[in-house]
Design an enzyme around this catalytic site. Structure first.
Site, mmCIF file in Angstrom:
data_model
loop_
_atom_site.group_PDB
_atom_site.id
_atom_site.type_symbol
_atom_site.label_atom_id
_atom_site.label_comp_id
_atom_site.label_asym_id
_atom_site.label_seq_id
_atom_site.Cartn_x
_atom_site.Cartn_y
_atom_site.Cartn_z
ATOM 1 N N ASP A 175 -39.804 -65.478 -29.351
ATOM 2 C CA ASP A 175 -38.941 -64.486 -28.712
ATOM 3 C C ASP A 175 -38.789 -63.323 -29.691
ATOM 4 O O ASP A 175 -37.754 -63.162 -30.329
ATOM 5 C CB ASP A 175 -37.584 -65.127 -28.390
ATOM 6 C CG ASP A 175 -36.700 -64.212 -27.551
ATOM 7 O OD1 ASP A 175 -37.112 -63.081 -27.253
ATOM 8 O OD2 ASP A 175 -35.574 -64.632 -27.215
ATOM 9 N N CYS A 204 -38.092 -59.317 -24.206
ATOM 10 C CA CYS A 204 -37.172 -58.358 -23.574
ATOM 11 C C CYS A 204 -37.901 -57.035 -23.361
ATOM 12 O O CYS A 204 -37.317 -56.067 -22.914
ATOM 13 C CB CYS A 204 -35.932 -58.156 -24.435
ATOM 14 S SG CYS A 204 -36.319 -57.516 -26.070
ATOM 15 N N CYS A 228 -15.415 -50.717 -17.514
ATOM 16 C CA CYS A 228 -16.849 -50.615 -17.224
ATOM 17 C C CYS A 228 -17.221 -51.738 -16.269
ATOM 18 O O CYS A 228 -16.747 -52.868 -16.411
ATOM 19 C CB CYS A 228 -17.628 -50.737 -18.531
ATOM 20 S SG CYS A 228 -19.399 -50.953 -18.291
#
Length: 385
Positions: free
Chosen positions: A314, A341, A92
């Protein structure tokens, strides 16, 4: 930044891992910048996205799912987009090469041991997935073999073969997941070889990474993310810091050398145990960790009239809670550093904080996930004068 354009045969077969692969990297960054401006522009000036110097082979974690291939041969790979059909993966473009090498070794050893892939519909077979993690610091690999039952016949032979084929593998764990679930890991595990964890380094702090530890998947950009956030917090050695949703303590421990005292709060018990161990391993004495839901812990602290100077938060993809944001506001820190995120839920939370008298001082996106649509974002807030 070198201009490279890649094509990947897995994409044609239905892998959805890199939707932006066909775009040159500079173009991807422009696209992300535009999206962030559109989303966050009304809150303040969005700084240019910090891109990655070499945006390939950055992932330090991979999961490969076992299935039966042609001729009843054991294969492993990734589910095709929106299905449970496994596309075989040899390499990958996002994985660190050591991960692909370790998965190949596991696949070969499993074939030699005649392990059968688990079939979800029939509830037959043994091996479900293999999860591999790599340390940039030591170049070691942790292998986690996820099985449907606790018995692994010929475990010693399996371990010996994996180690022969891939000497970078320094620890092998069997994780047992008997549930009918899309979750990869089960709740019980046994160490088949080695210590059960590997060690990596971020911002000069060493971290133990076990099978289920949360650890950012792009260590190079994570270091930039944390350094940027800590710098923006303006820590000068005299400030008290609260690290909410602290996981294994990555941000809090990285901030500790620049702070007077750090308190980390996290509801996952095993993550907190790791955080305490990480503090010990690094000789950090000005950080302590609390195993509690972040919202409840902050509410109690606010009710007791406790104060902190800087809060790092976070949260998971779902973002924070109105109760947490309310309690944090009552503690009236000088600065709030919100790392996310998922900028969509971050934006929702920022609107709540704005109503509570907070002003945005900095918006800094960092590209932790090249070739995907995801982006990490740091927002620094201060009290409106």
């Amino acid at each position: 930044m070198e201009r490279q354009e890649y094509t990947c045969s897995l994409q044609q077969k239905g892998c959805g891992g890199c939707p932006h692969l066909s775009l040159p990297y500079e173009e991807q960054l422009r696209k992300k910048q535009k999206a962030m401006k559109k989303l966050m522009g009304n809150l303040g000036k969005v700084r240019p996205v910090i891109g990655m110097e070499n945006p390939w082979h950055y992932r330090n974690k991979a999961i490969s799912t076992f299935a039966e291939g042609p001729g009843r041969q054991l294969i492993s790979g990734i589910y095709a987009r929106g299905s449970h059909y496994v596309i075989p993966v040899k390499t990958c473009l996002l994985h660190h090469p050591a991960l692909d090498e370790a998965v190949r070794a596991v696949r070969k050893a499993a074939r030699l041991c005649k392990y059968k892939p688990y079939d979800e519909d029939r509830k037959t077979g043994l091996i479900r997935h293999v999860l591999v993690r790599h340390s940039l610091l030591t170049d070691e690999v942790l292998v986690v073999l996820i099985t449907a039952s606790p018995i692994l016949p010929g475990a010693k032979a399996f371990v010996k073969k994996v180690r022969e084929l891939c000497p970078n593998v320094t620890t092998i764990v069997q994780n047992i997941n008997a549930r009918s679930t899309s979750a990869v890991l089960g709740f019980s595990e046994k160490i088949l070889y080695g210590k059960g964890y590997i060690v990596d380094e971020l911002c000069g702090i060493r971290f133990r990474i076990a099978a289920s530890s949360f650890y950012q998947i792009n260590p190079v950009q994570t270091e930039i993310l944390y350094r940027t956030a800590i710098e923006a917090a303006g820590l000068d050695g005299t400030r008290t810091v609260l690290d909410a949703y602290c996981g294994v303590g990555t941000i809090g421990l990285a901030a500790a050398p620049h702070a007077k005292h750090v308190l980390g709060v996290e509801k996952n018990g095993s993550a907190v145990r790791c955080a305490i161990q990480n503090a010990k391993d690094n000789g950090i004495q000005n950080a302590r960790f609390l195993n509690e839901d972040a919202t409840k812990a902050i509410q109690k602290m606010a009710a007791r009239g406790e104060k902190v100077d800087v809060v790092f938060m976070d949260p998971p993809r779902a973002g924070s809670t109105p109760e947490f944001l309310d309690a944090v506001s009552r503690m009236s820190p000088e600065k709030l550093v919100y790392i996310s995120c998922n900028p969509e839920t971050q934006k929702r939370d920022l609107e709540i904080l704005k109503k509570k008298g907070w002003g945005v001082r900095m918006i800094q996106p960092v590209d932790l996930f090249p070739h995907t649509e995801h982006i990490e974002n740091i927002v620094v807030l201060g009290r409106k004068q």
